[in-house]
Design a protein around this motif. Sequence first.
Motif, short mmCIF file in Angstrom:
data_model
loop_
_atom_site.label_atom_id
_atom_site.label_comp_id
_atom_site.label_asym_id
_atom_site.label_seq_id
_atom_site.Cartn_x
_atom_site.Cartn_y
_atom_site.Cartn_z
N ALA A 119 0.59 -0.54 0.09
CA ALA A 119 0.01 -0.24 -0.05
C ALA A 119 0.83 0.98 -0.18
CB ALA A 119 -1.24 0.00 1.30
N THR A 120 0.56 2.48 -0.30
CA THR A 120 0.82 3.54 -0.65
C THR A 120 -0.22 4.50 -0.19
OG1 THR A 120 2.40 5.48 -1.14
CG2 THR A 120 0.57 5.16 -2.69
N ALA A 121 -0.12 5.26 0.54
CA ALA A 121 -0.49 6.75 0.21
C ALA A 121 0.41 8.07 0.55
CB ALA A 121 -1.81 6.98 1.96
N THR A 156 -2.83 -10.02 -1.46
CA THR A 156 -2.79 -9.45 -2.88
C THR A 156 -3.89 -8.66 -2.81
OG1 THR A 156 -5.29 -10.97 -2.93
CG2 THR A 156 -3.05 -12.45 -3.78
N ALA A 157 -3.40 -7.70 -3.86
CA ALA A 157 -4.34 -6.61 -4.65
C ALA A 157 -6.22 -6.42 -3.54
CB ALA A 157 -4.36 -5.90 -5.28
N ALA A 158 -6.72 -7.47 -4.13
CA ALA A 158 -7.73 -7.66 -3.46
C ALA A 158 -7.59 -8.06 -2.18
CB ALA A 158 -8.66 -8.31 -4.71
N GLU A 159 -6.84 -8.84 -1.90
CA GLU A 159 -6.68 -8.59 -0.43
C GLU A 159 -7.03 -8.14 0.46
OE1 GLU A 159 -6.05 -14.11 -0.88
OE2 GLU A 159 -3.92 -12.69 -0.41
N VAL A 200 -1.80 -0.75 -3.48
CA VAL A 200 -3.30 -0.16 -3.29
C VAL A 200 -3.03 1.83 -2.93
CG1 VAL A 200 -5.37 -0.88 -1.36
CG2 VAL A 200 -3.94 -2.79 -3.18
N ASN A 201 -3.85 2.24 -3.66
CA ASN A 201 -3.56 3.51 -2.98
C ASN A 201 -4.23 4.04 -1.92
OD1 ASN A 201 -3.45 6.23 -2.72
ND2 ASN A 201 -2.75 6.44 -5.13
N VAL A 202 -4.41 3.79 -0.83
CA VAL A 202 -4.88 3.91 0.16
C VAL A 202 -5.77 5.42 0.08
CG1 VAL A 202 -5.63 3.99 3.12
CG2 VAL A 202 -3.35 2.95 2.01
N GLY A 203 -5.10 6.71 -0.15
CA GLY A 203 -5.39 7.91 -0.06
C GLY A 203 -4.89 8.55 -0.01
N PRO A 204 -5.56 9.98 0.96
CA PRO A 204 -4.76 10.60 1.44
C PRO A 204 -3.69 10.51 2.08
CG PRO A 204 -6.62 11.12 2.25
CD PRO A 204 -6.45 10.32 0.78
N LEU A 205 -2.58 11.12 3.59
CA LEU A 205 -2.03 10.36 4.18
C LEU A 205 -2.84 10.42 5.67
CD1 LEU A 205 1.69 12.91 4.10
CD2 LEU A 205 1.15 10.21 3.27
N SER A 206 -3.54 10.79 5.58
CA SER A 206 -4.44 11.35 6.44
C SER A 206 -5.82 9.63 6.90
CB SER A 206 -5.65 11.82 6.43
OG SER A 206 -6.57 11.59 4.93
#
Length: 213
Positions: free
Chosen positions: A151-153, A198-201, A175-181
């Motif tokens: 993941a990243t954010a 995996t990406a889905a998991e 998988v992009n979590v969104g913003p740093l928050s």
Amino acid sequence: MTTIGIIGAGRIGSQLARKAVELGYDVVISNSRGPETLADLAAELGPKARTATAAEAAAAGDFAIVTVPLKAIPDVPVEPLAGKIVLDTNNYYWERDGHFPALDAGEATTSGLLQEHLPQSKVAKAFNHILFSQITTDGTPAGTPDRRALATASDYPDAAELVARLYDEFGFDTVNVGPLSESWRVERDRPAYVVRLTAAELTENLAKAPRTI
């Protein structure tokens, strides 16, 4: 190829340096004790890497990776990282770093604290929820069935895109979590932490994460 400045030469920093050199990157790596203490690592990494001070590593990198204990964030050089993308591998270990009330209360994130310290940089979460040894062993080519995802954010799309490109080169989906928050979702003791997914998991486990532990 791009030069990566790595601030922190512990288990994660050293392992990232090994894989980056293998991929053809130039690496400038530092620690808190001085370049001379990294002679053995430099010899192992070979001509694509050199040791330096934290400020020199920050200045040399086209982008940087900060992989230091949370309590050491105030020591991360600010000016040399201005305008650059900075990848943050940190997790909150209160046993090591002491208690941060804003983190305990779910009012802040570790990467958010680094972003506050580096107001002119673009911080992105990266490589924080994988065992250091697996950075060089778990990667597989794009399209491999059941490929591991990380993941990243970030508050900056170009920073998140750089992490995704680097993940892919290292052998992982993103998988992009969104913003740093939202980066707390992938931190310590939560369902996605140091688990091969995996990406889905990973997406499913990120959604299950509790805000406070």
